[in-house]
Scaffold this motif. Structure first.
Motif, short mmCIF file in Angstrom:
data_model
loop_
_atom_site.label_atom_id
_atom_site.label_comp_id
_atom_site.label_asym_id
_atom_site.label_seq_id
_atom_site.Cartn_x
_atom_site.Cartn_y
_atom_site.Cartn_z
N ASP A 404 -1.49 3.06 -7.18
CA ASP A 404 -2.14 2.14 -6.24
C ASP A 404 -1.32 0.85 -6.16
OD1 ASP A 404 -3.77 0.73 -4.60
OD2 ASP A 404 -5.43 0.53 -6.04
N GLU A 405 -0.68 0.63 -5.00
CA GLU A 405 0.18 -0.56 -4.83
C GLU A 405 -0.38 -1.51 -3.77
OE1 GLU A 405 4.62 0.66 -5.90
OE2 GLU A 405 3.92 1.74 -4.11
N THR A 406 -1.68 -1.43 -3.55
CA THR A 406 -2.30 -2.32 -2.56
C THR A 406 -2.73 -3.64 -3.18
OG1 THR A 406 -4.47 -1.35 -2.97
CG2 THR A 406 -3.13 -0.32 -1.25
N SER A 409 1.44 -5.22 -6.19
CA SER A 409 2.53 -4.72 -7.03
C SER A 409 3.59 -3.98 -6.23
CB SER A 409 1.95 -3.78 -8.10
OG SER A 409 1.31 -2.67 -7.50
N PHE A 410 3.46 -3.96 -4.92
CA PHE A 410 4.40 -3.23 -4.07
C PHE A 410 5.82 -3.76 -4.27
CE2 PHE A 410 6.35 -2.61 0.26
CZ PHE A 410 6.40 -1.22 0.19
N GLU A 413 8.38 -2.71 -9.20
CA GLU A 413 9.16 -1.85 -10.09
C GLU A 413 10.59 -1.76 -9.60
OE1 GLU A 413 9.14 2.64 -12.04
OE2 GLU A 413 7.94 2.23 -10.26
N ILE A 555 -0.82 -2.61 2.62
CA ILE A 555 -0.26 -3.21 1.41
C ILE A 555 -0.16 -4.72 1.57
CG2 ILE A 555 1.73 -3.21 -0.14
CD1 ILE A 555 2.38 -0.42 1.16
N LYS A 575 12.68 2.01 -2.26
CA LYS A 575 11.32 2.54 -2.32
C LYS A 575 11.14 3.68 -1.33
CE LYS A 575 6.95 2.22 -3.66
NZ LYS A 575 6.54 2.40 -5.07
#
Length: 669
Positions: A404-406, A409-410, A413, A555, A575
């Motif tokens: 979950d990148e909402t 945290s988008f 990484e 996002i 990504k």
């Protein structure tokens, strides 16, 4: 008996059903001659013990509470004296076969049959003979036995009847009787009256209230509507008051009606007793009210003969069919049993046949998707179950890497990895080491899933292979242990190979990034279409910071404005590449697994199984299986003997019915 003969029986029985029985005809009439062959056939089937094969025979079962006058009724019908005394007189089921001798000059013929013996007797000594036979069957005490004793009475003037007299019902054991005497008697009675083919002759004393009789309670348990229960009321002369109301109101559901009789008294002859009985029901002010079709031993005899004829006529065609069906089933089962093996080459040939049959079954259920051998066992519909397992595996792979990148945290990484993989060189080049680092992390997250899946698949296949092999060698118990070991070893070896192969697949995916699938570029290009919108949001602080990307959702990207443009762009590009490529990886892990399983199953069935089974059975450690096949196991030998005895009994039963056919046809015509 062929099907055409079954139809012949149906036709003849249909004719017999049309023969009327006049309630006012003499006790012995031509009706006896017409039904006698059918009754002989049923009696002979009973003697052969065809009921042991689960084939019920039409039977008149005589039941009654102790001291209800049951013995007196049977004596009046048979014209002989039965054992009398205190307590239970009938301690075993007494099968009474009455047969009329048309010539009154002929001497009566009486004999007993039990334990395979025939003991002649006569009218003067029949009671004593029954007592001696009962003692031999049930012991000298007052206990009872389920083993029947047959009394055959051939005498002028008796009705053609076969009845089973059962012990009288008593609740309280007397001295010498077992404490559970009631339960023992109840079990015997229920065994005889429960079948739908049984007619219940319930003997009731006029001196008691019918609803309180234990015999009524028992018969109502198995015949609630009373459609197969006939009641005979004894001691009418002892309690005439209210008897008319009892037998006409029918508070206890006696579907076949009542017959009231007078018991023989003292030293009266049977003829004298019948005359006194007729005078009683004709002259007594209370008993004369009862319809004449409901009183007297002669009426009872005719009623029983008629009921017996109806039930035999109704049941005989079904009995013939059941005998034929049971015989065919037993012959088929006997033919399917393995023949007795007498030499090692013969044993080896048989074992090769077992392997061949097992291979064919496994090919059907594992490779061709045919499950006619196991139509109702879904666990053995293997291609469907394997497809389900593979689909579940695919879904687990997809779910295991969803993040979950909402929540802000988008791309974080990717940015961290890019920071850690910086190197001296030209800007704007996407570091391959960064791509591989993220790829390896994702592969590591799902690396246990393929191994778990392959273990689950082979555990399932081990059950299937074992089930099939054990099924085909079920007639050779001496091979069971070696066959089971062979199945376990075979699957274990294949499972180890599959595990190595799966680990190799995972390592290959971690090693490098490669695909020639055009879907990768198509998907990456589709993702990168959002790059322009992303850049605008980053540059224009007046725009909403929510970015919608297919596959990611909506996002929040506000946090990315704090990073340099080149880092953001590289992170976004990486990504999208990782996401596009990961779909290829997951697809490859599923497709490769499916192909590997198909190949492994084919090799297991086609190549490895035969060698493993032969090796196991011939092994010095566990060998001797082939030689042991020469010794037929006790269970198989017992089954063969049981089937052979059953086949002989059923063939004898067929012969009995076949021999009686001509007599039936002659009498009817």
């Amino acid at each position: 008996m062929e099907e055409s003969e079954e139809k012949k029986v149906d036709s003849l029985v249909h004719k017999l059903k049309g023969v009327s029985c006049d309630a006012h005809a003499p006790l012995v009439s031509s009706y006896n001659d017409r039904i006698r062959p059918l009754l002989d056939a049923i009696d002979e089937l009973r003697r052969l013990k065809v009921m042991q094969e689960g084939i019920q025979l039409p039977t008149i079962v005589v039941v009654g509470d102790q001291s209800s006058g049951k013995s007196s009724v049977l004596e009046s019908l048979a014209g002989i004296s039965l054992p009398r005394g205190q307590g239970i007189c009938t301690r075993v089921p007494l099968i009474m076969r009455l047969q009329n001798l048309p010539d009154h000059l002929l001497q009566p013929e009486l004999h007993l049959e039990f334990h395979g013996k025939t003991i002649p007797t006569d009218e003067a000594h029949v009671s004593e003979a029954i007592n001696l036979a009962t003692d031999e069957i049930a012991g000298d005490g007052k206990g009872i036995s389920q083993t029947p004793l047959t009394l055959v009475v051939k005498k002028n003037g008796v009705p053609d009847l076969t009845m089973v007299d059962l012990p009288g019902i008593t609740r309280v054991p007397v001295h010498g009787q077992p404490q559970d005497i009631y339960e023992q008697i109840s079990n015997i009675i229920m065994e005889y009256i429960k079948p739908e083919e049984s007619i219940i002759l319930n003997v009731l004393s006029a001196t008691v209230d019918f609803p309180t009789c234990e015999s009524i309670r028992m018969s109502q348990q198995v015949d609630k509507t009373g459609q197969r229960t006939l009641a005979v009321v004894t001691k009418a002369d002892k309690a005439p008051e209210g008897l008319f109301e009892k037998v006409t109101s029918d508070d206890v559901n006696i579907g076949l009606g009542y017959v009231c009789v007078r018991n023989r008294i003292g030293e009266e002859s049977y003829n004298e007793a019948r005359k006194e009985e007729a005078r009683l029901f004709e002259a007594h002010p209370l008993l004369a009210k009862i319809d004449k079709s409901m009183v007297g031993v002669p009426v009872l005899a005719r009623r029983l003969v008629h009921v017996q004829a109806v039930i035999i006529s109704k049941c005989l065609p079904d009995i013939v069919k059941k005998i034929n069906d049971k015989l065919n089933a037993n012959l088929s089962e006997l033919n399917r049993m393995p023949r007795h093996i007498s030499s090692v080459p013969e044993a080896l040939t048989t074992y090769v046949q077992v392997i061949g049959l097992s291979k064919e079954s496994l090919k059907k259920i594992l490779m061709r998707g045919e499950f006619d051998e196991y139509p109702d066992d879904k666990e053995m519909h293997c291609t469907a179950r394997l497809a389900e397992l593979l689909n579940n595996y695919s879904e687990q792979l997809k779910k295991s890497t969803v993040v979950d990148e909402t929540d802000g945290s988008f791309l974080m990484e990717e940015i961290k990895v890019l920071e850690e993989t910086k190197a001296l060189g030209l800007p704007n080049f996407l570091p391959r080491t960064a791509f591989l680092a993220i790829l390896q992390r994702k592969v590591n997250k799902i690396s246990d899933k393929p191994v778990e899946f392959i273990a689950k698949v082979w555990n399932y296949l081990e059950k299937v292979v074992t089930e099939v092999l054990m099924h085909h060698c079920e007639n050779y118990p001496q091979l069971h242990s070696s066959t089971r070991r062979a199945a376990q070893n075979l699957v274990a070896k294949t499972k180890d190979k599959s595990t190595d192969r799966v680990l190799e697949m995972v390592e290959m995916e971690k090693l490098t990034d490669y695909t020639c699938d055009p879907e990768y570029m198509t998907q990456w290009s589709k993702f990168m279409e959002k790059n322009y919108t992303f850049t605008e949001i980053m540059n224009n602080h007046h725009l909403s910071t929510n970015l919608a990307i297919e596959g990611f959702g909506v996002i929040e990207v506000r946090h990315l404005r704090a990073f340099p443009k080149d880092i953001r762009d590289q992170a976004f590009d990486m990504k999208m590449r990782i996401t596009a490529y990961w779909k290829i990886v997951l697809k490859r892990l599923v497709d490769s697994m499916a192909l590997h399983l198909l190949l492994s199953v084919r090799n297991l069935v086609g190549k490895d199984m035969e060698a493993e089974m032969v090796s196991e059975v011939m092994s010095p450690d566990h060998g001797g299986g082939i030689e042991r096949m020469l010794e037929e196991s006790p269970s198989v030998a017992m089954k063969r003997e049981r089937l052979q005895k059953s086949v002989k009994l059923l063939k004898d039963s067929q012969e009995v019915i076949g021999m009686i056919m001509d007599k039936i046809a002659i009498n009817v015509d």
